[in-house]
Scaffold this motif. Structure first.
Motif, PDB file in Angstrom:
ATOM      1  N   ASP A 139     129.888  75.313  27.424  1.00  0.00           N
ATOM      2  CA  ASP A 139     129.533  74.289  26.871  1.00  0.00           C
ATOM      3  C   ASP A 139     128.511  74.350  26.222  1.00  0.00           C
ATOM      4  N   THR A 140     127.450  75.463  26.259  1.00  0.00           N
ATOM      5  CA  THR A 140     126.453  74.959  25.276  1.00  0.00           C
ATOM      6  C   THR A 140     126.248  76.652  24.295  1.00  0.00           C
ATOM      7  N   VAL A 141     125.817  75.853  23.355  1.00  0.00           N
ATOM      8  CA  VAL A 141     126.317  76.988  21.915  1.00  0.00           C
ATOM      9  C   VAL A 141     124.650  77.177  21.531  1.00  0.00           C
ATOM     10  N   TYR A 142     124.159  78.668  21.694  1.00  0.00           N
ATOM     11  CA  TYR A 142     122.959  79.401  20.960  1.00  0.00           C
ATOM     12  C   TYR A 142     123.246  79.819  19.711  1.00  0.00           C
ATOM     13  N   PHE A 143     122.369  79.209  18.802  1.00  0.00           N
ATOM     14  CA  PHE A 143     123.063  79.918  17.194  1.00  0.00           C
ATOM     15  C   PHE A 143     122.579  80.309  16.347  1.00  0.00           C
ATOM     16  N   VAL A 144     122.952  81.408  15.973  1.00  0.00           N
ATOM     17  CA  VAL A 144     122.246  82.695  15.147  1.00  0.00           C
ATOM     18  C   VAL A 144     122.894  82.761  13.485  1.00  0.00           C
ATOM     19  N   ASN A 145     121.922  84.156  13.503  1.00  0.00           N
ATOM     20  CA  ASN A 145     122.547  84.471  12.290  1.00  0.00           C
ATOM     21  C   ASN A 145     123.818  85.325  12.309  1.00  0.00           C
ATOM     22  N   SER A 146     124.256  86.193  12.588  1.00  0.00           N
ATOM     23  CA  SER A 146     125.365  86.720  12.566  1.00  0.00           C
ATOM     24  C   SER A 146     126.102  87.562  13.375  1.00  0.00           C
TER      25      SER A 146
END
Ligand SMILES: Cc1ncc(COP(=O)(O)O)c(C=O)c1O
Length: 394
Positions: free
Chosen positions: A99-106
């Motif tokens: 339920d919890t998203v950590y957005f990164v670059n790749s």
């Protein structure tokens, strides 16, 4: 193939034999070259362009975001609408516990973040991954990838990493309670589209539960609709503790994500705070594309995707040069006689106007990953060109 300096000689080469196509624009299935020639992209740019090139709704979302704002602050400090929207749309597709998203670059950074999170949650240090695995090319991701030849020049890599066989019930005892996490591609990509049994997946989940080991599923390539469901794990009736995404998540823009529960993810905010830092992760422009792609995902006719995949598979297996086809959804490996046959096929494909591509670690097969929204007229253009490519492999 172009073995001269890459473009005008000032860009680093990653291979001595880049395809070197000169791209003018790309639209729908087609790459349009500087000389006007059209090449049908049957690999979706190695996954990211799952909606074809230049999809109008993705472009509209991007134009709106660019007019609103570009970068404003490093990840995690400001509320940014496209980031919130992309996370909400993504989580709407996911089961409880993711339920919890950590957005990164790749994709590779998603793997790095997932590995750090697993260490932080369990207090353990080691990892176990699968033979045949590919998880990316940063030091951590390379450490849990299997191809020894490709790793050797870059050692030392992470200590405490071991490998077990993929899709082998007898190998699961190697998950022994000492590792923070087991990393598994839900469907192995670079190993040549290896699809595990539901039995193995269930036993893997059970073994992780029994030993307190986190299950990290890498769906950087297999996720976001590629296998005929939004997430590949949906085929197997299990849910990972951490899910890694990338490639098609950005609908043509660079983004990755690792997804887990709020309680686990909270640990990256404290002890130390900023337990994973990224300047550009969750950048508003890729997030706007991701949100637009996720909206398109809600409209996909999955039966039509399966019909496309089935038709492609039947076409491929009927050609005498093809030894075996492994397919799930529109994620396809085509085995030929040997590596030379693969190269002849790819080169003839380019002449005939289709882009097929090699795997890194499976030389006797080529990959296909056509867009999820292929139309009947797209397929009608594909068949003759694909026949020319395969004929060259005989
Ligand atoms: C299964 C898998 N994981 C991770 C990665 C790494 O993603 P990226 O190239 O975006 O770092 C890839 C890339 O091909 C992949 O196929």
């Amino acid at each position: 193939m172009n073995s001269e300096g890459f473009l005008d000689g000032h860009l680093a080469q990653t291979t001595l034999h880049p395809l070197g196509l000169r791209i003018r624009r790309a639209e729908g299935l087609d790459l349009v070259l500087e000389d006007g020639k059209r090449i049908m992209d049957l690999i979706s740019g190695i996954g990211p362009s799952a909606w074809g090139h230049g999809h109008p709704e993705i472009l509209a979302a991007l134009h709106a975001q660019i007019d609103a704002h570009l970068h404003t602050m490093v990840y995690g400090e400001f509320h940014q609408r496209s980031q919130d929207e992309a996370a909400r749309l993504l989580v709407d597709f996911l089961p409880d516990g993711l339920d919890t998203v950590y957005f990164v670059n790749s994709g590779a950074e998603a793997i790095e973040g997932a590995m750090k999170l697993a260490k932080r949650v369990t207090g353990r240090k080691g990892f176990i991954a699968c033979q045949g695995a590919y998880h990316g090319n940063t030091h951590g991701a390379l450490s849990v990838s299997a191809n020894a030849e490709r790793k050797a020049p870059f050692e030392p890599l992470l200590p405490g990493v071991s490998f077990m066989p993929f899709n082998d019930l007898n190998g699961l005892d190697a998950i022994d309670g000492s590792q923070a996490a087991v990393l598994v591609e839900t469907v192995q990509g670079d190993a040549g589209i290896r699809i595990p049994s539901a039995e193995w997946m269930a036993a893997l989940r059970a073994r992780c539960d029994a030993t307190g080991t986190l299950l990290i599923l890498d769906e950087v390539q297999a996720g976001m609709g590629r296998t005929g469901k939004v997430f590949a794990f949906e085929h197997f009736g299990i849910v990972p503790d951490i899910l890694c995404l990338g490639k098609a998540l950005g609908a043509g823009l660079p983004i990755g994500a690792f997804v887990s529960s709020r309680e686990r993810m909270r640990l990256l905010a404290d002890g130390p705070s900023l337990g994973h830092i990224t300047t550009f992760g969750g950048h508003p422009v890729p997030c706007a594309a991701a949100a637009a792609g996720l909206k398109l995902m809600r409209l996909v006719d999955w039966e039509a995707v399966e019909r496309s995949g089935d038709r492609l598979e039947r076409f491929l297996v009927s050609h005498p040069a093809v030894r075996e086809v492994r397919r799930i959804g529109l994620y396809v490996a085509v085995e030929l006689a040997d590596a030379d046959a693969v190269t002849r096929c790819i080169e003839a494909g380019l002449q005939a106007g289709v882009l097929l591509f090699w795997f890194l670690s499976t030389p006797q097969a080529f990959r296909m990953a056509p867009p999820l929204n292929m139309t009947e007229s797209d397929w009608n253009r594909v068949w003759p060109a694909l026949t020319c490519a395969l004929d060259a492999a005989r």
